[in-house]
Design a protein around this motif. Sequence first.
Motif, PDB file in Angstrom:
ATOM      1  N   TYR A 152       0.867  -1.183   0.000  1.00 55.89           N
ATOM      2  CA  TYR A 152       0.000   0.000   0.000  1.00 55.89           C
ATOM      3  C   TYR A 152       0.903   1.233   0.000  1.00 55.89           C
ATOM      4  CZ  TYR A 152      -3.449  -3.528   0.847  1.00 55.89           C
ATOM      5  OH  TYR A 152      -4.223  -4.659   0.719  1.00 55.89           O
ATOM      6  N   ASP A 153       1.294   1.630  -1.190  1.00 55.69           N
ATOM      7  CA  ASP A 153       2.311   2.654  -1.374  1.00 55.69           C
ATOM      8  C   ASP A 153       1.765   3.832  -2.177  1.00 55.69           C
ATOM      9  OD1 ASP A 153       2.046   1.549  -3.884  1.00 55.69           O
ATOM     10  OD2 ASP A 153       4.078   0.740  -3.983  1.00 55.69           O
ATOM     11  N   PHE A 154       2.673   4.631  -2.715  1.00 51.83           N
ATOM     12  CA  PHE A 154       2.288   5.807  -3.494  1.00 51.83           C
ATOM     13  C   PHE A 154       1.387   5.441  -4.662  1.00 51.83           C
ATOM     14  CE2 PHE A 154       3.121   8.671  -7.094  1.00 51.83           C
ATOM     15  CZ  PHE A 154       2.674   9.863  -6.548  1.00 51.83           C
ATOM     16  N   SER A 155       1.711   4.371  -5.382  1.00 44.33           N
ATOM     17  CA  SER A 155       0.886   4.001  -6.548  1.00 44.33           C
ATOM     18  C   SER A 155      -0.509   3.551  -6.096  1.00 44.33           C
ATOM     19  CB  SER A 155       1.565   2.933  -7.402  1.00 44.33           C
ATOM     20  OG  SER A 155       1.782   1.765  -6.667  1.00 44.33           O
ATOM     21  N   PHE A 156      -0.616   2.894  -4.953  1.00 45.64           N
ATOM     22  CA  PHE A 156      -1.921   2.550  -4.389  1.00 45.64           C
ATOM     23  C   PHE A 156      -2.707   3.826  -4.090  1.00 45.64           C
ATOM     24  CE2 PHE A 156      -4.421   2.143  -0.453  1.00 45.64           C
ATOM     25  CZ  PHE A 156      -5.386   1.243  -0.872  1.00 45.64           C
ATOM     26  N   TRP A 157      -2.050   4.769  -3.417  1.00 41.42           N
ATOM     27  CA  TRP A 157      -2.707   6.031  -3.073  1.00 41.42           C
ATOM     28  C   TRP A 157      -3.229   6.737  -4.324  1.00 41.42           C
ATOM     29  CZ3 TRP A 157      -1.046  10.974  -4.503  1.00 41.42           C
ATOM     30  CH2 TRP A 157      -1.827  12.011  -3.993  1.00 41.42           C
ATOM     31  N   LYS A 158      -2.417   6.748  -5.388  1.00 44.55           N
ATOM     32  CA  LYS A 158      -2.803   7.436  -6.627  1.00 44.55           C
ATOM     33  C   LYS A 158      -4.065   6.833  -7.245  1.00 44.55           C
ATOM     34  CE  LYS A 158      -0.758  10.048  -9.074  1.00 44.55           C
ATOM     35  NZ  LYS A 158      -0.955  11.461  -9.329  1.00 44.55           N
ATOM     36  N   LYS A 159      -4.316   5.552  -7.006  1.00 47.15           N
ATOM     37  CA  LYS A 159      -5.464   4.865  -7.610  1.00 47.15           C
ATOM     38  C   LYS A 159      -6.752   4.997  -6.795  1.00 47.15           C
ATOM     39  CE  LYS A 159      -2.432   1.443  -9.697  1.00 47.15           C
ATOM     40  NZ  LYS A 159      -1.919   0.088  -9.565  1.00 47.15           N
ATOM     41  N   LEU A 160      -6.666   5.557  -5.605  1.00 49.44           N
ATOM     42  CA  LEU A 160      -7.854   5.701  -4.773  1.00 49.44           C
ATOM     43  C   LEU A 160      -8.842   6.661  -5.415  1.00 49.44           C
ATOM     44  CD1 LEU A 160      -6.256   5.999  -1.219  1.00 49.44           C
ATOM     45  CD2 LEU A 160      -7.481   4.033  -2.167  1.00 49.44           C
ATOM     46  N   SER A 161     -10.109   6.376  -5.218  1.00 45.42           N
ATOM     47  CA  SER A 161     -11.155   7.278  -5.704  1.00 45.42           C
ATOM     48  C   SER A 161     -11.708   8.069  -4.521  1.00 45.42           C
ATOM     49  CB  SER A 161     -12.255   6.483  -6.400  1.00 45.42           C
ATOM     50  OG  SER A 161     -12.888   5.606  -5.491  1.00 45.42           O
ATOM     51  N   MET A 162     -12.541   9.051  -4.834  1.00 42.05           N
ATOM     52  CA  MET A 162     -13.240   9.834  -3.815  1.00 42.05           C
ATOM     53  C   MET A 162     -14.728   9.696  -4.069  1.00 42.05           C
ATOM     54  SD  MET A 162     -11.414  13.456  -3.157  1.00 42.05           S
ATOM     55  CE  MET A 162      -9.919  13.682  -4.092  1.00 42.05           C
ATOM     56  N   PRO A 163     -15.448   8.993  -3.220  1.00 41.36           N
ATOM     57  CA  PRO A 163     -15.002   8.253  -2.043  1.00 41.36           C
ATOM     58  C   PRO A 163     -14.391   6.910  -2.440  1.00 41.36           C
ATOM     59  CG  PRO A 163     -17.352   7.930  -2.346  1.00 41.36           C
ATOM     60  CD  PRO A 163     -16.900   8.887  -3.425  1.00 41.36           C
ATOM     61  N   ASP A 164     -13.919   6.216  -1.450  1.00 39.68           N
ATOM     62  CA  ASP A 164     -13.441   4.852  -1.622  1.00 39.68           C
ATOM     63  C   ASP A 164     -13.680   4.136  -0.303  1.00 39.68           C
ATOM     64  OD1 ASP A 164     -12.303   2.678  -2.935  1.00 39.68           O
ATOM     65  OD2 ASP A 164     -10.660   3.870  -3.740  1.00 39.68           O
ATOM     66  N   VAL A 165     -13.869   2.820  -0.359  1.00 40.28           N
ATOM     67  CA  VAL A 165     -14.151   2.060   0.864  1.00 40.28           C
ATOM     68  C   VAL A 165     -13.358   0.758   0.833  1.00 40.28           C
ATOM     69  CG1 VAL A 165     -15.927   1.001   2.320  1.00 40.28           C
ATOM     70  CG2 VAL A 165     -16.498   3.024   0.935  1.00 40.28           C
ATOM     71  N   TYR A 166     -12.589   0.545   1.888  1.00 39.85           N
ATOM     72  CA  TYR A 166     -11.829  -0.688   2.058  1.00 39.85           C
ATOM     73  C   TYR A 166     -12.225  -1.347   3.366  1.00 39.85           C
ATOM     74  CZ  TYR A 166      -8.815  -0.012  -1.928  1.00 39.85           C
ATOM     75  OH  TYR A 166      -8.349   0.103  -3.209  1.00 39.85           O
TER      76      TYR A 166
END
Length: 184
Positions: A152-166
Amino acid sequence: MTVIYFVRHAHSHFTADEYNRPLSDKGFEDRDRVTNLFKNKIIHTIYSSPYNRAVQTVEGIAQEHKLQINTIDSLKERILSTETILDFDAAIRQVWSHPNFAFEGGESNEIAMQRAITTLQNIILAHPNDNIVIGTHGNVMALLMQYFDPKYDFSFWKKLSMPDVYQLTFQHLVLRDVQRIWQE
């Protein structure tokens, strides 16, 4: 098992006022979709960053389940800098590339992670076997997840949407499973 639902806030228009920035019209529409996602789930408690956009994103869940939202300052988004950042993308890449680096008045990834992980661990320990919603932000959520798994790194962060749910499932303080449950 304790289940944590990280709910990254819905879309908001940028303002310098981090605490009071509200959701946009699209953000409110998506908040209703987030609420529907949780209608048939058992939720025992809700925590949130104190930032308005995070609280507003989980308000519908709280109303649906007749729960209060417990705001905790240490769950707020990481502070990138107290100075004006001209190139946000370059700045965010720098802090992710150098976990101990911080801009003037800002938090390094390490500092932000440690601030938030202590709170998350306390929540898990206080609610064994409960299902917990946490209204959160992209950077702090990714950093919390990275604490348990470096993927769960920078590339993971870049792919997050608004909103997102994990959905994160813990056995005591050991992360056992992660699933993205948000459908764009």
